[in-house]
Design an enzyme around this catalytic site. Structure first.
Site, PDB file in Angstrom:
ATOM      1  CD  GLU A  39       6.323   4.536   3.251  1.00 49.14           C
ATOM      2  OE1 GLU A  39       6.826   4.256   4.349  1.00 49.14           O
ATOM      3  OE2 GLU A  39       7.008   4.861   2.264  1.00 49.14           O
ATOM      4  CD  GLU A  73       7.819   0.230   5.507  1.00 51.93           C
ATOM      5  OE1 GLU A  73       8.682   1.128   5.719  1.00 51.93           O
ATOM      6  OE2 GLU A  73       7.370  -0.020   4.370  1.00 51.93           O
TER       7      GLU A  73
END
Length: 828
Positions: free
Chosen positions: A185, A254
């Site tokens: 991320e 995710e």
């Protein structure tokens, strides 16, 4: 043994040997713009996150078996640097941290593995997975082009890759790992690092490729991931995501199944309907790999929760709950979805694609391959929509996806839940009719006093206020700070009224003592983790005076640009004030620092520790802070998950048989507002939608894994109570199924199960148009007169039963409204 029997045994052995050889044979993993390609075949991967440190080796096989039964074909995990290297150069790959055994367990279950090395993980994990000693290296900057950081990151990443290689765990070696991740991320915060951030991303990609593991690498949330890195999506919905290269498959690393929980927050709920809708949309629009975050969230044992203020429970509203129980209806509704998606694997990954737009966010998508077609109808509005497809009219419910494996038959709709809802309860493990109270012993925590007498080598001194991370190196939540000052008779303080001690802290908790008298405690609230402590001082003396501060943290920051630079602890100023003015600033005094509690240093939590002075059994203190409590209890019978109910306690830490089960804080109540008894799945999900548990403890029950318990003899529970609470109502309990409800549609088959218990009573049955929901069902205007007796005969006294939801099986005449539904509620 006959000749024929011998030949059959030999044949079976040959078959088994061939199977083992195939299982251990190398696999080629590549990719194109449609999917991962394993040994030449494009594959749909439906993965679930299970983090090895948030469960135990004893739980891993069962978790993976249940995941596989739920249609999962891959397990994803982060790698947690601070768990493996808590002190520089000192490694731990034992117990819950046995990464190799975890990956091997995945392989034994016949599943793929996705290894997200990072080594930054976020994950609501303490310090984002970085060890705090890393921060204390001079000149280091995290997650940017910094030679010191990159050298340490490369050293650890290489260690992990080599461990996987040495144990032949990459697919190219015959292992289960088909995909690996570097960084995590970073795109969310890269802009804060400027050009150094861009150079760091390129370096990460080059590092990953240098390992030559022959499986693809991903970078999630990294829109400019260098080739051949695959950039991927994280979030509640990723159907509109597109990779940055046409030759990269569409991957969702995710898919958030719910949300994490903070101390003071309510329980999150993401409905099965909405989660299935998100998955259906993703595959409708060309997705090929999606991973549930989390499939099993588990428990933040020890001091591993980050945030700060992340609870010990990391349940995440996942398909397998914190304790490893199947969470229905989410698990079952997704299982059915996975079955249909996998049945269309070849068509979805190889077929031609045609989208038909009907307006109002309603779309039909047709995949065609080798004469076979499979279809999706998607409706992203809240209201139902009628569409005409192939000259037939179909109704697509609001906020749903319909799957038609043959482009004709509506086999599945994400809004139609045909799976049971399981209601669980916590039951006291006491076999007596009247719950037997636990017998408690206790001892006080030593309140540090370092200004008189000798200072030993465990005490650090400085003429300034130091960051708590620097001093503790994350070896304890607790840091003692001491200073002293002299008051002469002519000191202005003696002419002032209402003298107060004021401390600015980023602690997140502060306890203050003046001249051995506790003047107060305070903790951060409402997500603001710095505060000003200000309490009145009444006991100043002529001559020497002492101030003692105990600063406590509740997890270190785990997210954001430069999060490692977040100040933690008492940074000041520390002042004595009177009449609103500073009379004396103590910030630059000589400060003495001592890490941790006396009970931590001397292992009060170790049941085998030999104390010079025994635990006390008389005059048990209640609601007294800084107190250690100890009791024993037998291991509950059976296989149900074990918990300890700590209602009545304040805040502290708990150990069972010397193993930490985490921080506790049942006195921290969730917000009283914002909960609703009904949850509408229509419309986009967000973390405060459909919350429950308003006005109650954020966490009341704490998981005790059965592997932490003894097979024979009593177990030892030790608590350190920081705020002051009463242990008299603490109870050892097990989780069990209390009731099962369902409301499936006609044409489905309902599987009812009480798991390890039997169906003891049929509380409600109605087939037709029943109203209401679980524990509040009501019969409608149309109802079968025979359904109750049919279900009673099929299910009563059994652990599970199967019910065909049809007129022919349940009996129904004269009902014209469709669709008919069965409402059933049984007691276990």
């Amino acid at each position: 043994m006959s000749w024929f029997s011998g030949r059959m045994v030999l044949l079976n052995c040959v078959v088994l040997a061939l199977a083992l050889a195939l299982c251990s044979s190398a696999k080629e993993v590549t990719f194109d713009g449609r999917a991962l390609i394993i040994d030449g075949e494009r594959k749909i991967i439906i993965s679930g996150s299970i983090h090895y440190p948030r469960s135990t080796p004893g739980m891993w096989p069962s978790l993976m078996t249940k995941a596989k039964e739920g249609g999962i074909n891959a397990i994803e995990t982060y790698v947690f640097w601070n768990a493996h290297e808590p002190q520089q150069g000192q490694y731990d790959f034992s117990g819950n941290n046995d990464l190799v055994k975890f990956i091997q367990t995945i392989q034994q279950q016949g599943l793929h593995a996705i290894l997200r090395i990072g080594p930054y993980v976020c994950a609501e994990w303490n310090y984002g997975g970085f060890p705090v000693w890393l921060h204390n290296i001079p000149g280091i900057q995290f997650r940017t082009k910094n030679d010191i950081f990159m050298a340490e990151m490369q050293k650890f990443t290489t260690l992990i890759v080599n461990k996987m290689k040495d144990n032949k765990l990459f697919a190219s070696q015959g292992g289960p790992i088909i995909l690996a991740q570097i960084e995590n991320e970073y795109g969310n915060i890269k802009g804060s690092y400027g050009e150094a951030g861009n150079e760091y991303v390129k370096w990460c990609a080059e590092l990953a490729q240098s390992y030559n593991v022959s499986v693809p690498w991903v970078m999630c949330q990294e829109g400019d991931a260098p080739q051949p890195m695959i950039n991927t999506c994280n979030g509640f919905y990723c159907d509109q995501f597109r990779p940055n290269n046409k030759n990269s498959p569409k991957i969702w690393t995710e898919n958030w199944t719910g949300w994490f929980k903070n101390w003071g927050s309510r329980d999150p709920l993401r409905t099965a309907e909405d989660l299935a809708f998100a998955v259906g949309r993703f595959f409708q629009y060309g997705g090929s790999l999606q991973n549930y975050y989390m499939y099993h969230g588990g428990t933040n044992f020890g001091r591993t929760s980050g945030g700060p203020y992340i609870t010990t429970s990391y349940d995440y509203n996942a398909p397998l709950d914190e304790y490893g129980n199947i969470h229905q209806p989410k698990w079952g509704h997704l299982k059915e979805l996975h079955h249909h998606l996998m049945s269309m694997e070849k068509v979805l990954t190889c077929g031609d694609v045609k989208h038909t737009e009907y307006g109002h966010l309603t779309t039909a998508t047709e995949y065609t391959f080798n004469g076979k077609s499979s279809c999706f109808f998607g409706n992203a509005e809240n209201g139902d929509r009628d569409i005409i497809f192939r000259n037939r009219t179909y109704t697509v419910p609001g906020w749903s996806v319909t799957i038609l494996p043959d482009c004709e038959t509506e086999a599945y709709n994400t809004a139609w839940v045909n799976t049971q809802t399981t209601l669980r309860e916590m039951k006291s493990s006491s076999v007596a009719k009247v719950k037997k109270a636990l017998t408690w012993e206790w001892r006080n925590e030593k309140i540090e006093n370092m200004l008189h007498g000798e200072v030993d080598g465990s005490v650090l001194t400085a003429n300034r206020l130091l960051d708590q991370k620097l001093v503790t190196n994350d070896t304890s939540d607790y840091l003692w700070l001491f200073t002293g000052f002299h008051l002469m008779g002519s000191d202005p303080l003696f002419n002032k009224k209402h003298i107060k001690l004021r401390v600015q802290t980023r602690g997140h908790i502060l306890h203050a003592f003046v001249n051995n008298h506790h003047i107060g405690s305070q903790y951060a609230r409402n997500g603001k983790y710095d505060f000003t402590f200000e309490k009145q001082v009444r006991n100043l003396m002529h001559g020497s005076n002492q101030i003692v501060l105990l600063s406590a943290t509740v997890g270190l920051p785990n997210y954001g640009a430069h999060f490692e630079n977040s100040e933690v602890g008492v940074h000041g100023p520390v002042e004595l004030i009177a009449d609103g003015e500073t009379v004396r600033d103590l910030s630059n005094n000589e400060w003495f620092y001592k890490v941790g509690l006396d009970g931590e240093r001397y292992n009060f939590f170790d049941p085998n520790h030999q104390f010079r002075k025994p635990w006390l059994s008389d005059n048990l203190p209640l609601n007294q802070n800084f107190t250690w409590y100890k009791t024993t209890f037998p291991t509950p019978k059976g296989r149900e998950a074990v918990v300890v109910d700590l209602l009545g306690m304040g805040k502290g830490h708990a150990w069972v048989n010397g193993k930490s089960i985490g921080r506790y804080w049942p006195s921290y109540l969730a917000n009283e507002n914002g909960c609703s008894s009904n949850c509408d799945f229509h419309g986009a999900y967000y973390d405060s939608k459909c919350v429950t548990n308003c006005g109650k403890p954020s966490q009341r029950w704490y998981h005790i894994p059965r592997s932490y318990l003894k097979n024979t003899g009593d177990n030892t529970l030790v608590l350190f109570e920081e705020f002051g609470g009463g242990p008299l109502d603490i109870d050892i309990q097990t989780t069990r199924v209390r009731k099962v409800c369902a409301k499936p549609y006609e044409g489905s088959t309902l599987e009812l199960s009480c798991h390890d218990r039997t169906i003891s009573d049929i509380k409600f049955v109605s087939f037709g148009n029943p109203r209401g929901s679980c524990e509040n069902f009501q019969k409608g205007s149309c109802d079968s007169s025979t359904a109750f007796s049919v279900i009673k005969k099929a299910c009563l006294g059994k652990r599970k039963c199967s019910i065909e939801v049809s007129k022919s099986y349940l009996g129904l005449t004269g009902c014209k409204k469709k669709p008919n539904r069965l409402a059933v509620e049984v007691t276990c």
